[in-house]
Each structure stands twice: as structure tokens, then as C-alpha cells.
Design a protein around this motif. Sequence first.
Motif, short mmCIF file in Angstrom:
data_model
loop_
_atom_site.label_atom_id
_atom_site.label_comp_id
_atom_site.label_asym_id
_atom_site.label_seq_id
_atom_site.Cartn_x
_atom_site.Cartn_y
_atom_site.Cartn_z
N VAL A 1 4.06 13.10 -2.85
CA VAL A 1 4.74 12.18 -1.95
C VAL A 1 3.86 10.98 -1.64
CG1 VAL A 1 6.17 13.92 -0.81
CG2 VAL A 1 3.92 13.39 0.12
N CYS A 2 4.54 9.92 -1.21
CA CYS A 2 3.84 8.75 -0.67
C CYS A 2 3.61 9.02 0.80
CB CYS A 2 4.69 7.50 -0.85
SG CYS A 2 4.02 6.06 -0.01
N HIS A 3 2.38 8.92 1.23
CA HIS A 3 2.09 9.21 2.64
C HIS A 3 1.47 8.02 3.37
CE1 HIS A 3 -1.72 9.68 0.79
NE2 HIS A 3 -2.31 10.33 1.76
N GLU A 4 1.79 6.81 2.84
CA GLU A 4 1.44 5.61 3.58
C GLU A 4 2.77 4.90 3.82
OE1 GLU A 4 -1.53 4.42 4.56
OE2 GLU A 4 -2.76 5.96 3.60
N TYR A 5 3.09 4.64 5.07
CA TYR A 5 4.40 4.05 5.36
C TYR A 5 4.56 2.74 4.59
CZ TYR A 5 8.48 2.18 7.52
OH TYR A 5 9.74 1.65 7.70
N CYS A 6 5.62 2.64 3.77
CA CYS A 6 5.74 1.49 2.88
C CYS A 6 7.10 0.82 2.96
CB CYS A 6 5.43 1.93 1.44
SG CYS A 6 6.50 3.23 0.82
N GLY A 7 7.83 1.09 4.01
CA GLY A 7 9.10 0.39 4.17
C GLY A 7 10.23 1.34 4.52
N SER B 1 12.65 2.84 3.05
CA SER B 1 12.97 4.07 2.30
C SER B 1 11.73 4.87 1.94
CB SER B 1 13.77 3.75 1.04
OG SER B 1 15.03 3.25 1.38
N HIS B 2 10.69 4.67 2.71
CA HIS B 2 9.43 5.38 2.47
C HIS B 2 9.62 6.89 2.33
CE1 HIS B 2 5.44 6.98 3.18
NE2 HIS B 2 5.84 7.52 4.31
N HIS B 3 10.50 7.45 3.17
CA HIS B 3 10.68 8.90 3.18
C HIS B 3 11.31 9.43 1.89
CE1 HIS B 3 14.42 7.12 4.51
NE2 HIS B 3 15.04 8.24 4.18
N THR B 4 11.86 8.54 1.05
CA THR B 4 12.46 9.00 -0.20
C THR B 4 11.49 8.91 -1.37
OG1 THR B 4 13.28 6.82 -0.83
CG2 THR B 4 14.72 8.18 0.56
N MET B 5 10.29 8.40 -1.11
CA MET B 5 9.36 8.13 -2.20
C MET B 5 8.57 9.40 -2.53
SD MET B 5 6.72 4.99 -2.52
CE MET B 5 5.54 4.91 -3.87
N ALA B 6 9.03 10.08 -3.56
CA ALA B 6 8.42 11.35 -3.92
C ALA B 6 8.61 11.64 -5.40
CB ALA B 6 9.05 12.48 -3.09
N VAL C 1 0.84 -1.19 0.00
CA VAL C 1 0.00 0.00 0.00
C VAL C 1 0.88 1.25 0.00
CG1 VAL C 1 -1.68 1.33 1.33
CG2 VAL C 1 -1.89 -1.16 1.20
N HIS C 2 0.64 2.11 -0.97
CA HIS C 2 1.32 3.40 -1.03
C HIS C 2 0.25 4.49 -0.98
CE1 HIS C 2 5.25 1.71 -2.04
NE2 HIS C 2 4.64 0.91 -2.91
N GLY C 3 0.73 5.72 -0.91
CA GLY C 3 -0.20 6.84 -0.94
C GLY C 3 0.23 7.81 -2.04
CU LIG Z 1 5.23 4.29 -0.74
#
Ligand SMILES: [Cu+2]
Length: 162
Positions: free
Chosen positions: A140-146, A148-153, A105-107
Motif C-alpha cells: 500500500v501507499c502510506h503517504e497521503y497523496c490525494g 483517492s490515496h486509500h485506493t492506492m494498493a 510523494v508516495h509510500g
Molecule cells: Cu500514493
Amino acid sequence: MRPSSTAHLYELAWILPSIAIPIGMLVALMVTAFGAGIHVPGDEGRVDPTELATTPPFDQPGIIEVRPGQYEVQMVAEAWSFTPSEIRVPAGSSVTFVATSEDVVHGLFIPRANVNVMLLPGQVTRVTAHFNKPGEYLLVCHEYCGISHHTMAGKVIVEPRS
Ligand SMILES: [Cu+2]
């Protein structure tokens, strides 16, 4: 006022809101479901997340101009990136994101464009946003996904009309 009639007023003050509030909620529910067409995802728009590489339109993620000023972005989210991650449109465009997730799940969150949706593996999410002011819009992705979640943009670059 006699003590008994005061109690009667207190009872009315309880009972009337406890009838009015559920009726108000029911009306709000009806308006969003039937008036605004907001409902939970159904069977239509399902995809096999393991077959995205061969499933149109996700086999060719990208941006297409549907008609002048209207764009559609076919987007795939995976840990930890969006494809495409950079979207260029002219100012005044409306962009429909057709997106899904390949794994978890991503956001998809574009704060300046009022986009805030979840991307679920197996489910196609559609959301339309309007980009009137030129500039860079962070997505940005705003569903915690692992890890490196904070780099998903990514970003939407809205170019001034020439
Ligand atoms: Cu994500």
C-alpha cells in the motif's frame, strides 16, 4: 551518611548518564552510518520525474529475474496506482524494488515483508525484501497523496514452489 556526600552521589547519578547517553547515541549513529550503510539519499539515483516514460528502467516497469530466486521490480508510483500493481514470485525469492514517483510523494509499505519506504519524485528508492511463505502480501501507499490515496494498493503474490 553526611548530607554533603548524599548530594555528591545525586550529582554523580545525573552526570554519568548525561555523558553515557550522548556517547551511546553517537556510537549507534556510527554503527548505522558506517556499519549498516544507512544514509540519506545522495545525488546518485536521481531521475527527472517528468521524463520517466523515456528513462530506463522506468520506461518499462515490470519484474525481471536477475538470477535464480532473485528478482528486481522496476516500479513507478503515481496518483493513485503502482505500476506494476501485481507481482508474482515463487516462495523463497528475494525481491529488490527499484521505485520512484511520477508526481507527488508516495509510500511503499508491505507490512508482512518489512518494507516501509518513501517514494519521492526525482529520487530512486531501492529496497530488498524476502518472500519465504506463499500467500498474498498487500502493498500500500502510506503517504497521503490525494483524494483517492486509500485506493492506492497492489499485491505481491508468492506462489508455492512446485
Ligand atoms: Cu500514493
